[in-house]
Design an enzyme around this catalytic site. Structure first.
Site, short mmCIF file in Angstrom:
data_model
loop_
_atom_site.label_atom_id
_atom_site.label_comp_id
_atom_site.label_asym_id
_atom_site.label_seq_id
_atom_site.Cartn_x
_atom_site.Cartn_y
_atom_site.Cartn_z
N HIS A 179 -32.47 52.31 -41.50
CA HIS A 179 -31.84 53.22 -40.53
C HIS A 179 -32.69 54.46 -40.24
CE1 HIS A 179 -30.38 55.37 -44.10
NE2 HIS A 179 -30.03 56.38 -43.32
N LYS A 183 -33.42 56.98 -36.38
CA LYS A 183 -33.14 58.41 -36.21
C LYS A 183 -33.85 58.95 -34.97
CE LYS A 183 -32.38 59.19 -41.13
NZ LYS A 183 -31.38 60.19 -41.50
N GLU A 217 -33.40 65.68 -51.39
CA GLU A 217 -31.94 65.58 -51.23
C GLU A 217 -31.28 66.37 -52.35
OE1 GLU A 217 -30.76 61.48 -49.27
OE2 GLU A 217 -31.80 61.10 -51.12
N ASP A 236 -35.47 52.83 -53.81
CA ASP A 236 -34.40 53.13 -52.85
C ASP A 236 -34.97 53.76 -51.58
OD1 ASP A 236 -31.79 53.64 -51.83
OD2 ASP A 236 -31.73 55.62 -52.77
N HIS A 241 -37.63 53.60 -46.56
CA HIS A 241 -37.59 54.61 -45.50
C HIS A 241 -38.93 55.36 -45.32
CE1 HIS A 241 -33.40 53.74 -45.60
NE2 HIS A 241 -33.08 54.53 -46.59
N LYS A 329 -33.38 63.11 -55.81
CA LYS A 329 -31.98 63.53 -55.84
C LYS A 329 -31.87 64.84 -56.63
CE LYS A 329 -30.40 59.73 -53.84
NZ LYS A 329 -31.15 59.46 -52.62
#
Ligand code: BG6
Length: 470
Positions: A179, A183, A217, A236, A241, A329
């Protein structure tokens, strides 16, 4: 080209991903007038629900989403059917019958054979069985099939999955989602580069000292600890990405930007030029302090919650220019930014500048393009200061951004795979990533929650610095 009629078959229709992303995006596509007039949704999941019970869930999911229900919601509700039960090569859950009923309706309305778009919003373990089920029950022919991420977790598992899928589908029927490619900020790279001499002339090793793709993030992982223990930040986010975004930045100009095949070939070529990562020199992994205390994490877990990598792209355009990729994270901020750090000019001030010029693309939310430039400090002296010139993509006249999922669903409807990942592209990505999955994988270094990750990551950015952060 938009088909006259379409049936979207959503597998995993009662799941979390469908509720948060796919169902609201379908309604967004409808609201924006991007669906054919004749469209239907068939939800498929194991739960035994009737049509109305599923419609209630659909409604609750959309009502809770950013845009809420559309004005003609009742009509959307009526377009929806549901099929409950196990679906695989040996169980058809009644889907072939229901789908034929819906297709016949659309055929009668439009006189056209509807396109069938299967959307697999299911865990990766279900990709193989559902695809084989589509083949076994005659539901694959002429259909397009959207696969969620992750499509494989290593080179070997990717090859195995893709071989299974290819027993049923041709590459042209396969739409693998990443995804980030949907964007607005990432899509704007094309136009920024290819429509502006200012950028197209500088987009190379002669002007660019470093490319940074930075996605810190502040999110926690407590509510997805099972997934995280099995996955980690690098798998991940990096091989998926961040590599795909790096491919967008690095690609050569396609011969024709409106020809998906030409865009796909350009991105694949860029990904194939990624040099396999050198874990010792070019990768820093991190784990935030307290991670192992989360219920569900192993007390001695070595899972990474942070990764910073220096990727080398061996093309004439980029050889010698590091692509610095970073994500994690529980970091200090949530941002998504591409920064091209420019080399200093050769003129009389070039040698003394402390702040480099930058070209920045923020791809969080609506997206933003910015320039970091040096200007004279107003006043009598010949001194200078750095500032930022910004353009919010949301303020561009005549436009209204689409969410990444809506944008990608629109592309699947018109048959444009250029913002989807491909067999060759993923093979190249997993090949470049593979050294990080072998015995040389570095041990994650601790970092404080709310920080910018382990100190060691600064080394990768030298002689510059990570442009986000301290
Ligand atoms: C997902 C990852 O694919 O992307 C998450 O699994 C990550 O870990 C998310 O947080 C980021 O997506 P977005 O839409 O916030 O940019």
């Amino acid at each position: 080209q938009l088909p006259d009629a379409v049936v979207i078959v959503l597998f995993g229709a009662t799941g979390d991903l469908a509720g948060r992303m796919v169902l609201p995006a379908l309604v967004e596509v409808h609201r924006r007038g991007l669906m054919p007039d004749a469209w239907r949704l068939v939800g498929v999941a194991a739960d035994e629900l009737d049509d109305d019970a599923f419609r209630d869930r659909f409604q609750a999911a959309v009502a809770a989403s950013e845009h809420g229900l559309c004005d003609d919601w009742d009509e959307v509700r009526d377009r929806t059917r549901y099929c409950g039960g196990r679906f695989g090569p040996d169980d058809d859950a009644g889907l072939p019958t229901l789908l034929e009923e819906v297709r016949a309706e659309l055929r009668a309305d439009t006189g056209a054979e509807p396109l069938v778009l299967h959307f697999l919003a299911v865990p990766p373990a279900a990709f193989g069985p559902i695809t084989r089920g589509l083949g076994a029950h005659g539901l694959a022919e002429g259909a397009r099939v959207v696969f969620e991420k992750p499509y494989g977790t290593s080179l070997a598992s990717f090859e195995e999955l893709d071989a299974t899928v290819k027993e049923v589908l041709a590459e042209e029927q396969i739409f693998r989602i990443d995804h980030f490619l949907g964007k607005e900020g990432v899509q704007t790279i094309y136009v920024l580069r290819f429509a502006n001499q200012l950028f197209s002339s500088e987009w190379n090793r002669a002007s660019v000292a470093q490319v940074q793709i930075d996605v810190p993030e502040d999110l926690d992982v407590t509510n997805r600890i099972g997934f995280y223990e099995a996955t980690g930040a690098a798998l991940d986010m990096l091989v998926t990405h961040l590599f795909q975004v790096a491919g967008q930045v690095a690609m050569e100009p396609p011969a024709d930007l409106r020809d998906p095949a030409s865009v796909i070939a350009a991105r694949e070529a860029a990904l194939r030029a990624f040099r396999p990562l050198d874990p010792a020199e070019d990768v820093v992994l991190g784990q935030f302090e307290g991670y192992r205390d989360i219920e569900g994490a192993a007390p001695d877990s070595t899972q990474d919650t942070f990764v910073a990598a220096r990727l080398w792209v061996d093309t004439e355009r980029w050889r010698g220019v590091p692509f610095l990729l970073r994500t994690g994270k529980r970091m200090a901020a949530k941002e998504q930014r591409i920064t091209l750090v420019l080399s200093p000019p050769f003129g009389p001030l070039g040698g003394e500048l402390e702040e480099p010029n930058t070209i920045e693309i923020d791809f969080a939310g609506e997206g933003e393009v910015a320039l970091g430039i040096t200007v004279k400090t107003p006043g009598p002296e010949l001194t200078y200061s750095s500032g930022r010139a910004r353009l919010d993509l949301d303020d561009v006249p005549g436009g209204e951004g689409l969410s990444p999922y809506a944008s990608l669903i629109n592309d699947a409807l018109i048959g444009d795979r250029s913002l989807y990942t491909t067999e060759n592209g993923l093979r190249a990505a997993f090949t470049a990533f593979a050294p990080l999955q072998g015995p040389d994988r570095p041990t994650p270094l601790p970092y404080a929650p709310g920080s910018w990750g382990p100190e060691e990551a600064h080394r990768l950015a030298a002689p510059h610095r990570w442009m986000l952060g301290e």
